[in-house]
Scaffold this motif. Structure first.
Motif, PDB file in Angstrom:
ATOM      1  N   LYS A  14      -5.346 -10.501  -3.562  1.00 57.04           N
ATOM      2  CA  LYS A  14      -4.338  -9.634  -3.045  1.00 57.04           C
ATOM      3  C   LYS A  14      -4.848  -8.778  -1.861  1.00 57.04           C
ATOM      4  CE  LYS A  14      -3.505  -7.405  -7.703  1.00 57.04           C
ATOM      5  NZ  LYS A  14      -3.560  -6.162  -8.473  1.00 57.04           N
ATOM      6  N   ASP A  15      -6.184  -8.821  -1.442  1.00 58.30           N
ATOM      7  CA  ASP A  15      -6.473  -8.234  -0.150  1.00 58.30           C
ATOM      8  C   ASP A  15      -6.201  -9.380   0.778  1.00 58.30           C
ATOM      9  OD1 ASP A  15      -7.792  -6.094  -1.348  1.00 58.30           O
ATOM     10  OD2 ASP A  15      -9.909  -6.705  -1.161  1.00 58.30           O
ATOM     11  N   ASP A  16      -6.335 -10.514   0.701  1.00 55.03           N
ATOM     12  CA  ASP A  16      -5.809 -11.597   1.905  1.00 55.03           C
ATOM     13  C   ASP A  16      -4.250 -11.361   1.848  1.00 55.03           C
ATOM     14  OD1 ASP A  16      -8.655 -12.257   1.776  1.00 55.03           O
ATOM     15  OD2 ASP A  16      -8.474 -14.095   0.761  1.00 55.03           O
ATOM     16  N   THR A  17      -3.739 -11.359   0.905  1.00 56.80           N
ATOM     17  CA  THR A  17      -2.242 -11.439   0.955  1.00 56.80           C
ATOM     18  C   THR A  17      -1.787  -9.959   1.653  1.00 56.80           C
ATOM     19  OG1 THR A  17      -2.157 -12.512  -1.163  1.00 56.80           O
ATOM     20  CG2 THR A  17       0.088 -11.336  -0.264  1.00 56.80           C
ATOM     21  N   ARG A  18      -2.350  -8.891   1.495  1.00 56.60           N
ATOM     22  CA  ARG A  18      -2.011  -7.611   2.062  1.00 56.60           C
ATOM     23  C   ARG A  18      -2.434  -7.719   3.604  1.00 56.60           C
ATOM     24  NH1 ARG A  18      -4.435  -3.120  -1.978  1.00 56.60           N
ATOM     25  NH2 ARG A  18      -2.554  -1.704  -1.410  1.00 56.60           N
ATOM     26  N   ARG A  19      -3.692  -8.270   3.832  1.00 53.90           N
ATOM     27  CA  ARG A  19      -4.068  -8.331   5.254  1.00 53.90           C
ATOM     28  C   ARG A  19      -3.021  -9.108   6.039  1.00 53.90           C
ATOM     29  NH1 ARG A  19      -8.427 -12.306   5.240  1.00 53.90           N
ATOM     30  NH2 ARG A  19      -6.647 -13.602   5.317  1.00 53.90           N
ATOM     31  N   ASP A  20      -2.697 -10.442   5.359  1.00 53.72           N
ATOM     32  CA  ASP A  20      -1.783 -11.441   6.041  1.00 53.72           C
ATOM     33  C   ASP A  20      -0.319 -10.719   6.531  1.00 53.72           C
ATOM     34  OD1 ASP A  20      -3.866 -13.339   6.209  1.00 53.72           O
ATOM     35  OD2 ASP A  20      -3.078 -14.168   4.311  1.00 53.72           O
ATOM     36  N   HIS A  21      -0.004  -9.790   5.362  1.00 57.72           N
ATOM     37  CA  HIS A  21       1.457  -9.190   5.434  1.00 57.72           C
ATOM     38  C   HIS A  21       1.424  -8.298   6.490  1.00 57.72           C
ATOM     39  CE1 HIS A  21       4.821  -6.749   3.437  1.00 57.72           C
ATOM     40  NE2 HIS A  21       5.321  -7.561   4.519  1.00 57.72           N
ATOM     41  N   ALA A  22       0.114  -7.359   6.733  1.00 57.59           N
ATOM     42  CA  ALA A  22       0.073  -6.380   7.534  1.00 57.59           C
ATOM     43  C   ALA A  22       0.057  -6.960   8.920  1.00 57.59           C
ATOM     44  CB  ALA A  22      -1.335  -5.734   7.313  1.00 57.59           C
ATOM     45  N   GLN A  60       4.662   3.349   8.468  1.00 59.22           N
ATOM     46  CA  GLN A  60       5.636   2.333   7.647  1.00 59.22           C
ATOM     47  C   GLN A  60       4.939   1.161   7.190  1.00 59.22           C
ATOM     48  OE1 GLN A  60       8.299   2.218  10.784  1.00 59.22           O
ATOM     49  NE2 GLN A  60      10.148   3.384   9.774  1.00 59.22           N
ATOM     50  N   ILE A  61       4.153   0.274   7.967  1.00 59.41           N
ATOM     51  CA  ILE A  61       3.450  -0.742   7.525  1.00 59.41           C
ATOM     52  C   ILE A  61       2.588  -0.389   6.464  1.00 59.41           C
ATOM     53  CG2 ILE A  61       1.875  -2.518   8.329  1.00 59.41           C
ATOM     54  CD1 ILE A  61       3.035  -2.372  11.030  1.00 59.41           C
ATOM     55  N   SER A  62       1.730   0.631   6.531  1.00 61.93           N
ATOM     56  CA  SER A  62       0.696   0.906   5.280  1.00 61.93           C
ATOM     57  C   SER A  62       1.390   1.088   4.035  1.00 61.93           C
ATOM     58  CB  SER A  62       0.063   2.173   5.677  1.00 61.93           C
ATOM     59  OG  SER A  62       0.999   3.413   5.612  1.00 61.93           O
ATOM     60  N   ALA A  63       2.781   1.667   3.972  1.00 63.89           N
ATOM     61  CA  ALA A  63       3.543   1.897   2.972  1.00 63.89           C
ATOM     62  C   ALA A  63       4.009   0.561   2.304  1.00 63.89           C
ATOM     63  CB  ALA A  63       4.632   2.760   3.103  1.00 63.89           C
ATOM     64  N   LEU A  64       4.442  -0.346   3.274  1.00 62.70           N
ATOM     65  CA  LEU A  64       5.050  -1.612   3.010  1.00 62.70           C
ATOM     66  C   LEU A  64       4.060  -2.582   2.332  1.00 62.70           C
ATOM     67  CD1 LEU A  64       7.321  -2.235   6.090  1.00 62.70           C
ATOM     68  CD2 LEU A  64       7.982  -1.630   3.684  1.00 62.70           C
ATOM     69  N   VAL A  65       2.935  -2.502   2.692  1.00 64.70           N
ATOM     70  CA  VAL A  65       1.800  -3.210   2.255  1.00 64.70           C
ATOM     71  C   VAL A  65       0.893  -2.865   0.951  1.00 64.70           C
ATOM     72  CG1 VAL A  65       1.247  -4.715   4.297  1.00 64.70           C
ATOM     73  CG2 VAL A  65      -0.011  -2.582   3.869  1.00 64.70           C
ATOM     74  N   ALA A  92      -1.345   3.984  -0.289  1.00 65.04           N
ATOM     75  CA  ALA A  92      -0.737   5.311  -0.533  1.00 65.04           C
ATOM     76  C   ALA A  92      -0.760   6.214   0.689  1.00 65.04           C
ATOM     77  CB  ALA A  92      -1.640   6.070  -1.700  1.00 65.04           C
ATOM     78  N   ASN A  93      -1.513   5.982   1.631  1.00 66.51           N
ATOM     79  CA  ASN A  93      -1.510   6.609   2.831  1.00 66.51           C
ATOM     80  C   ASN A  93      -1.899   5.917   4.001  1.00 66.51           C
ATOM     81  OD1 ASN A  93      -4.573   7.104   3.101  1.00 66.51           O
ATOM     82  ND2 ASN A  93      -3.868   8.116   1.177  1.00 66.51           N
ATOM     83  N   GLU A  94      -1.741   6.332   5.188  1.00 66.26           N
ATOM     84  CA  GLU A  94      -2.144   5.710   6.387  1.00 66.26           C
ATOM     85  C   GLU A  94      -3.653   5.406   6.812  1.00 66.26           C
ATOM     86  OE1 GLU A  94      -1.513   6.013  11.287  1.00 66.26           O
ATOM     87  OE2 GLU A  94      -0.018   7.038   9.859  1.00 66.26           O
ATOM     88  N   LYS A  95      -4.380   6.439   6.172  1.00 67.63           N
ATOM     89  CA  LYS A  95      -5.984   6.506   6.472  1.00 67.63           C
ATOM     90  C   LYS A  95      -6.662   5.417   5.758  1.00 67.63           C
ATOM     91  CE  LYS A  95      -9.754   9.690   5.948  1.00 67.63           C
ATOM     92  NZ  LYS A  95     -10.330  11.256   5.697  1.00 67.63           N
ATOM     93  N   SER A  96      -5.899   5.479   4.372  1.00 70.17           N
ATOM     94  CA  SER A  96      -6.625   4.262   3.456  1.00 70.17           C
ATOM     95  C   SER A  96      -6.359   2.814   3.963  1.00 70.17           C
ATOM     96  CB  SER A  96      -6.356   4.394   2.067  1.00 70.17           C
ATOM     97  OG  SER A  96      -4.844   4.344   1.695  1.00 70.17           O
ATOM     98  N   PHE A  97      -5.143   2.612   4.549  1.00 70.06           N
ATOM     99  CA  PHE A  97      -4.757   1.377   5.115  1.00 70.06           C
ATOM    100  C   PHE A  97      -5.635   1.034   6.332  1.00 70.06           C
ATOM    101  CE2 PHE A  97      -1.913  -0.699   8.555  1.00 70.06           C
ATOM    102  CZ  PHE A  97      -1.781  -1.857   7.955  1.00 70.06           C
ATOM    103  N   THR A  98      -5.576   2.026   7.106  1.00 72.34           N
ATOM    104  CA  THR A  98      -6.454   1.954   8.460  1.00 72.34           C
ATOM    105  C   THR A  98      -7.881   1.559   8.164  1.00 72.34           C
ATOM    106  OG1 THR A  98      -5.243   3.528   9.790  1.00 72.34           O
ATOM    107  CG2 THR A  98      -7.398   2.899  10.567  1.00 72.34           C
ATOM    108  N   ARG A  99      -8.577   2.125   7.126  1.00 70.71           N
ATOM    109  CA  ARG A  99      -9.799   1.636   6.685  1.00 70.71           C
ATOM    110  C   ARG A  99      -9.979   0.539   6.409  1.00 70.71           C
ATOM    111  NH1 ARG A  99     -10.554   6.024   4.022  1.00 70.71           N
ATOM    112  NH2 ARG A  99      -9.817   5.107   1.959  1.00 70.71           N
ATOM    113  N   ALA A 100      -9.034  -0.157   5.270  1.00 76.15           N
ATOM    114  CA  ALA A 100      -8.935  -1.336   4.809  1.00 76.15           C
ATOM    115  C   ALA A 100      -8.826  -2.370   5.845  1.00 76.15           C
ATOM    116  CB  ALA A 100      -8.078  -1.481   3.788  1.00 76.15           C
ATOM    117  N   PHE A 101      -7.848  -1.968   6.889  1.00 69.20           N
ATOM    118  CA  PHE A 101      -7.501  -3.002   7.848  1.00 69.20           C
ATOM    119  C   PHE A 101      -8.967  -3.189   8.720  1.00 69.20           C
ATOM    120  CE2 PHE A 101      -5.797  -4.625  11.880  1.00 69.20           C
ATOM    121  CZ  PHE A 101      -4.607  -5.691  11.067  1.00 69.20           C
TER     122      PHE A 101
END
Length: 361
Positions: free
Chosen positions: A291-299, A312-317, A320-329
């Motif tokens: 799942k992480d690999d797939t979301r990373r590649d999509h992002a 917008q990208i954080s929601a598409l992948v 829940a919010n931009e902060k958690s997406f940024t941390r994961a990325f």
């Protein structure tokens, strides 16, 4: 070579799940040759009192003994299906003719071609359309009361051999039969996991064409061992799936499925949740890692190829919010999303000695 890894629970050799109708079909073969099935029934421990009762079931072991005894007593591995006998060893010959193939696709094509040398009563055909492989059986004569047993058994022969040859489970996208659902229709998903459709135009099954590219992993010594007791391959299911990881990735590649639960992924692949987690672990992976690999590649694809904002990208992948997406990325790539985009889209430096303002556009 490794031994097959059948899942003895689907169905188990000691579980009474085989419909008595299949035993009755073997007895019909005896009638065709004017022979007495009493010895085979006794050897298999099947009471004649079970015959004629549609709800009756026997074990896979009993079916194996009954079939083996009948094939040898009648000297017909087709058990009366066709207009001529297929002498003992005929299907072993097909296995030997295919075992030297470089991959499964070539092996199945050889199987189809050589089966035609044994009988003209039924056509075996392998076709590939896009990413789907379709194996089809088409009778050229009326098989009468033996039609169901013939088509079911031949499809299981091919599927069992194919899985054994590449040492991998082959998930079926669907299986089709050209007759109405029989009284024992609940048995079919045990033999052909996945969607089963009746009243179809022809008998056959379809699967991911990538399995055709997998190399044959068996040799002559492994074949000799397998042929000493081949029937379980026509009943039991393989646990190992050499393309399972790719199958999970393919399913999760769709944005609306990236947050799918293990239950949903397992249902799509026609395995249990426990089997899904076990096989991924055996392949050195996990559902969360995929799942992480797939979301990373999509992002990354969205950052590199679109003008969408990081929010917008954080929601598409699926975040829940931009902060958690940024941390994961940042964990995935070492950079926050905006820094990744700026790095990959920075203007190329001008050649030495040419002012940037004078570069041609």
């Amino acid at each position: 070579m490794e031994n097959p890894a059948p899942d003895t629970r689907l169905p188990g050799l000691s579980r009474a799940a085989t419909p008595i109708a299949f035993i009755e079909a073997i007895i019909a073969g005896y009638r065709r040759y004017g022979a007495d099935p009493a010895n085979a029934l006794a050897r298999a421990g099947i009471s004649p009192a079970l015959l004629g009762h549609p709800e009756a079931r026997v074990t896979a072991s009993q079916m194996e003994i009954m079939s083996g005894a009948a094939m040898q007593e009648l000297d017909d591995e087709a058990l009366g299906w066709f207009s001529r006998r297929l002498p003992w060893g005929s299907y072993g010959m097909l296995c030997r003719a295919s075992i030297t193939s470089p991959d499964l696709g070539v092996a199945l094509k050889r199987w189809c071609r050589h089966h035609h040398l044994l009988t003209n009563d039924i056509e075996l055909h392998l076709a590939v359309t896009g990413d789907e492989a379709r194996f089809t059986l088409t009778p050229d004569r009326d098989l009468g009361e033996l039609r169901e047993f013939c088509l079911v058994t031949l499809l299981r022969y091919v599927l069992g051999y194919a899985c054994w040859a590449i040492d991998s489970r082959i998930p079926l996208q669907e299986t089709r039969f050209p007759f109405p659902p029989p009284p024992h229709a609940e048995t079919y998903p045990l033999l052909f996991p996945g969607p089963v459709h009746f009243n179809a135009d022809a008998a056959g099954f379809s699967f991911d064409a990538r399995y055709l590219t997998l190399p044959i992993r068996r040799d002559e010594a492994a074949l000799r061992t397998m042929l000493q007791r081949a029937l379980p391959l026509t009943v039991l299911q393989y646990r190992r799936d050499r393309l399972l990881v790719e199958g999970v990735r393919h399913f999760l590649r769709s944005p609306d499925k990236q947050g799918a639960t293990a239950e949903r992924v397992a249902e799509h692949l026609h395995v249990s949740v426990r089997t899904l987690h076990r096989q991924l672990k055996e392949e050195g992976s996990s559902l969360q890692q995929i799942k992480d690999d797939t979301r990373r590649d999509h992002a990354i694809a969205l950052l590199d190829r679109s003008r969408k904002s990081v929010k917008q990208i954080s929601a598409l992948v699926g975040f829940a919010n931009e902060k958690s997406f940024t941390r994961a990325f940042r964990t995935w790539t070492g950079l926050p999303p905006q820094a990744w985009r700026e790095r990959n889209h920075a203007p190329h430096p001008a050649p030495e000695g040419i002012p940037l303002a004078k570069r041609s556009t």
